[in-house]
Design a protein around this motif. Structure first.
Motif, mmCIF file in Angstrom:
data_model
loop_
_atom_site.group_PDB
_atom_site.id
_atom_site.type_symbol
_atom_site.label_atom_id
_atom_site.label_comp_id
_atom_site.label_asym_id
_atom_site.label_seq_id
_atom_site.Cartn_x
_atom_site.Cartn_y
_atom_site.Cartn_z
ATOM 1 N N VAL A 164 24.462 68.909 35.693
ATOM 2 C CA VAL A 164 25.376 67.534 36.426
ATOM 3 C C VAL A 164 26.871 67.443 35.355
ATOM 4 O O VAL A 164 26.406 66.578 33.948
ATOM 5 N N LYS A 165 27.093 67.671 36.198
ATOM 6 C CA LYS A 165 29.043 67.062 35.462
ATOM 7 C C LYS A 165 29.716 66.043 36.418
ATOM 8 O O LYS A 165 29.824 65.908 37.058
ATOM 9 N N ILE A 166 29.616 65.391 35.586
ATOM 10 C CA ILE A 166 30.492 63.961 36.171
ATOM 11 C C ILE A 166 32.059 63.543 36.231
ATOM 12 O O ILE A 166 32.378 64.223 34.824
ATOM 13 N N GLU A 167 32.948 64.159 37.245
ATOM 14 C CA GLU A 167 34.198 64.580 37.048
ATOM 15 C C GLU A 167 35.159 63.548 37.101
ATOM 16 O O GLU A 167 34.643 62.407 37.813
ATOM 17 N N LYS A 168 36.680 63.308 36.230
ATOM 18 C CA LYS A 168 36.905 62.259 36.029
ATOM 19 C C LYS A 168 38.126 62.291 36.561
ATOM 20 O O LYS A 168 38.173 63.959 36.208
ATOM 21 N N MET A 215 34.530 73.164 43.578
ATOM 22 C CA MET A 215 34.678 74.806 43.390
ATOM 23 C C MET A 215 33.491 74.940 42.187
ATOM 24 O O MET A 215 32.735 76.438 41.994
ATOM 25 N N ARG A 216 34.038 74.046 41.381
ATOM 26 C CA ARG A 216 32.616 74.710 39.809
ATOM 27 C C ARG A 216 31.461 74.545 39.977
ATOM 28 O O ARG A 216 30.907 75.025 39.893
ATOM 29 N N LYS A 217 31.487 73.398 41.021
ATOM 30 C CA LYS A 217 29.862 73.547 41.399
ATOM 31 C C LYS A 217 29.000 74.136 41.852
ATOM 32 O O LYS A 217 27.768 74.415 42.047
ATOM 33 N N LEU A 218 29.792 75.345 42.788
ATOM 34 C CA LEU A 218 29.264 75.732 43.384
ATOM 35 C C LEU A 218 28.890 76.925 43.018
ATOM 36 O O LEU A 218 28.222 78.187 42.448
ATOM 37 N N LEU A 219 29.723 77.369 41.552
ATOM 38 C CA LEU A 219 29.314 78.556 40.519
ATOM 39 C C LEU A 219 29.069 78.608 39.061
ATOM 40 O O LEU A 219 28.569 79.197 38.900
ATOM 41 N N THR A 220 28.900 76.847 39.202
ATOM 42 C CA THR A 220 27.765 76.758 37.738
ATOM 43 C C THR A 220 26.253 76.534 37.880
ATOM 44 O O THR A 220 26.184 76.206 39.791
ATOM 45 N N SER A 221 25.218 76.697 37.315
ATOM 46 C CA SER A 221 23.546 75.907 37.585
ATOM 47 C C SER A 221 23.669 75.165 38.770
ATOM 48 O O SER A 221 24.801 73.781 37.634
ATOM 49 N N GLU A 222 22.821 74.785 39.445
ATOM 50 C CA GLU A 222 22.499 73.728 39.809
ATOM 51 C C GLU A 222 22.167 72.763 38.623
ATOM 52 O O GLU A 222 21.347 71.256 39.097
#
Lengths: 528, 172
Positions: A417-421, A407-414
């Motif tokens: 790049v964030k590595i989820e942990k 959900m966060r990926k959809l709402l933030t800039s392409e």
């Protein structure tokens, strides 16, 4: 043991009879499976000495015979299987994943029959199917039972029931790896085959020994605490010790068996319930977490994704059930709500199955909302690499975290790049493979749950009742709404046995066993 | 004529109805809990386990073959019970009238019975478990068989000692 008579006996057995009757299996895979399955059976059969000794102490002579007969049958079969695969010692380095999974699942399946022998000989079971049902319920720490007249069974048989759940919770393969088998390349494959994957120390034997040491230390502390509690509530010293031992074994293993038909209601004691709830919560925790806390990482308790998931599901489930029951006005104060609602929700969430209400009260008094809450927490279950069942809090946590990450990926800039942990003993990357594995296991549990629900409905049980029982069986919980009874159709008993078995071993081992058997049949048909 | 009919109908309901109308099994109590909450019921069941003393009162657990439940009674009444059901004993059969509580306020919402007195209608006794001779025979046969297999196992799988030194053969 020396002398001419012994030497002649040895010569007869070894030189004349043995080699001609116990020929080695030439096929490497079958030889490996036979060898290690045999060792696990030998290990488990030796445990029968404990209930036999207890029965001798309490002058239950027929029961002593029951366990000795069972011991000799199991020991003989185990040794014969090792002998069939004795060539395996030369193939140590060639152990594969399929061997690990098949040995784990096959040994559980064979032991289901061998450990049922004392039940059958006791006269408290209506059939072999009922006896194997109770054994599988013990091994998988489910806790439902078909045994008749529980209030009059022997101390030996009661000890055996609770031992099955204690050993099953830790794992028979884990036990064999700890004590019976020396350095063995590929031991990790057997360990994973039994549904565990946490490595406390770099070598598997060390990990399995630590698991058993943690369990034995808690066995001492738990039994002592429940013994003292038992004395304070009026049990005589012998019963206080036996009940303390049995209830700890059942609680720590999240099995839910109890020495009497009333389960934990037999004691009519808030203090006994509080001590029990503490130990079954501890038992539902990941062994890796126990080890981390012992090593001084106390903050691990709060950071761990499984503890967070457990707290959320328990508190939410308790709140929903409390609201549902407060509406009915059945329980007038917070103590009653805690003892009759929160206790049962936590017991269901940890997949223990101790009940402070009669089984039928769930359907008669909890209403649809209360039933929904308890059914959902049963499915979610406890921690991975613990004695608990269900989807596991870890997988639910991973899937939920992955959902929010998407959900966060959809709402933030392409471009970001964030590595989820997620944190489970240590920080781990939330990658697609982990999410896919967790989702697959949850899907398989849901499929199994749906099958059990439909089967119950097919045989005429109300759908809500069937769903409750299906969730309890699939999640290895053990709370029963009354469907699990000796009068249940045999097809349902067989499905429930496989559901408990699949749920406990988390599917892969059993699928591997079926795969190897299918391959074997195909090869045999081709040759024929 | 009308008066006679009324008397006859009254006598019919007094005597024709089953005399055990107030006697319930434990399972019936559980299934009809909300209906029977606070009602005086009559129970016949076996005493099991042991007395759990609570000051001047005590818990006695009972089992009537359909289910099991706890009865809260004065300690003096509980002391009337000589045998409690377990492997070695058949417990005293008790008969009593008690108030049934679906959710007892005194005992943290527990479903229980409160009785002021109990009667032992049938004394319990020690249970005989004669040794099964067939089991002894089977035990003897299996002991011999297992010994034979064990000897072969030991000599095949265990290390062979040669001239007092352990061989280099791989062992388990």
């Amino acid at each position: 043991m020396d002398g001419p008579l012994y030497d002649r006996f040895v010569s007869l057995v070894v030189d004349h009879l043995g080699d001609s009757m116990v020929k080695e299996i030439k096929h490497p895979t079958l030889g490996i499976i036979s060898y290690y399955t045999g060792y696990i059976i030998v290990g488990m059969s030796l445990f029968m000495i404990l209930p036999a000794s207890a029965s001798a102490l309490f002058r239950e002579w027929n029961v002593v015979l029951d366990f000795l007969i069972s011991l000799f049958i199991s020991l003989s079969l185990g040794m014969v299987l090792v002998l069939f695969g004795r060539n395996t010692r030369l193939h140590n380095g060639r152990l594969m994943w399929k061997h690990g999974f098949v040995v784990a699942s096959l040994s559980w399946f064979v032991l289901m029959f061998l450990c049922a022998i004392p039940y059958l000989l006791s006269g408290h079971m209506n059939s072999l199917l009922d006896a194997t049902f109770d054994v599988m319920s013990g091994f998988t720490t489910t806790g439902v039972f078909l045994l008749q007249d529980l209030d009059h069974i022997s101390i030996g048989l009661n000890l055996w029931r609770h031992m099955l759940t204690f050993i099953g919770g830790q794992g028979m393969v884990v036990l064999a790896l700890s004590f019976l088998v020396r350095e063995m390349a590929g031991a990790y494959k057997f360990y994973v085959g039994e549904g565990k994957d946490v490595a406390l120390v770099p070598n598997v034997r060390g990990t399995t020994q630590i698991i058993w040491i943690i369990s034995m230390v808690y066995l001492f502390i738990g039994t002592s605490t429940l013994f003292i509690t038992g004395l304070l509530i009026g049990l005589n010293p012998t019963n206080a010790f036996l009940h303390g031992l049995f209830m700890f074994m059942a609680g720590w293993s999240t099995g839910g068996f109890a020495p009497n038909q009333q389960n934990i209601m037999f004691y009519h004691s808030f203090s006994f319930e509080v001590v029990s709830i503490l130990f079954f919560i501890l038992g539902s925790m990941n062994f890796g977490l126990h080890y981390a806390i012992i090593k001084g990482k106390k903050m691990e308790f709060l950071k761990n994704i499984e503890i967070q998931s457990f707290l959320i599901t328990s508190l939410t489930g308790s709140a929903i059930a409390a609201v549902a029951l407060a509406k009915s006005g059945l329980y007038s104060d917070s103590v009653a709500l805690f003892r009759r609602v929160v206790f049962n929700i936590v017991s269901a969430n940890t997949t223990t199955g101790f009940g402070t209400v009669f089984a039928r009260q769930f359907i008669l008094e909890w209403g649809p909302l209360g039933m929904l809450a308890i059914t959902l927490v049963m499915l979610v279950g406890g921690s991975a690499c613990s004695t608990a069942g269900g989807f596991k809090g870890l997988r639910v946590g991973i899937v939920v975290k992955a959902f929010f990450a998407d959900m966060r990926k959809l709402l933030t800039s392409e471009r970001r790049v964030k590595i989820e942990k997620y944190h489970h003993i240590k920080d781990m990357v939330l990658d697609d493979a982990v999410v896919r594995t967790s989702s697959t296991i949850i899907f398989l549990y849901l499929l199994m749950f749906t099958g059990a629900t439909m089967l119950g409905a097919y045989f005429g049980y109300p759908v809500v009742d069937s769903m409750f029982e299906a969730a309890s069986i699939s999640g290895n919980v053990g709370l029963s709404i009354g469907i699990t009874a000796t009068t249940m159709p045999s097809a349902m008993k067989i499905y429930y046995i496989f559901a408990m078995y699949l749920g406990r071993l988390e599917f892969l081992s059993v699928f591997a066993l079926i795969g190897v058997m299918a391959q074997g049949v195909k090869t045999w048909l081709k040759r024929a | 004529m009308v008066k006679k009919s009324v008397i006859l109908v009254f006598l019919f309901f007094l005597f024709a109805l089953p005399v055990h109308a107030s006697k319930w099994t434990i399972n019936e109590l559980v299934e009809n809990a909300s209906l029977l909450d606070g009602v005086v019921v009559t129970i016949e069941a076996e005493a099991i386990g042991e007395v759990l003393e609570r000051g001047e009162f005590a818990w006695v657990n009972i089992n009537d073959g359909t289910n099991a439940i706890g009865v809260y009674v004065p300690l003096d009444e509980a002391k009337k019970i000589k045998y409690f059901g377990d492997y070695h004993h058949t417990g005293d059969t008790l008969r009593f009238s008690a108030i049934f509580y679906n959710s007892c306020d005194e005992h943290g919402g527990e479903m229980d019975l409160h009785a002021s007195s109990i009667t032992v209608i049938k004394a319990g006794s020690p249970t005989e478990h004669p040794i099964d001779s067939l089991k002894v025979i089977v035990f003897g046969f299996l002991a011999f068989l297992t010994l034979g297999i064990g000897v072969y196992f030991y000599h095949t799988v265990k290390p062979k000692r040669v001239h007092g030194h352990q061989s280099e053969e791989e062992t388990e």
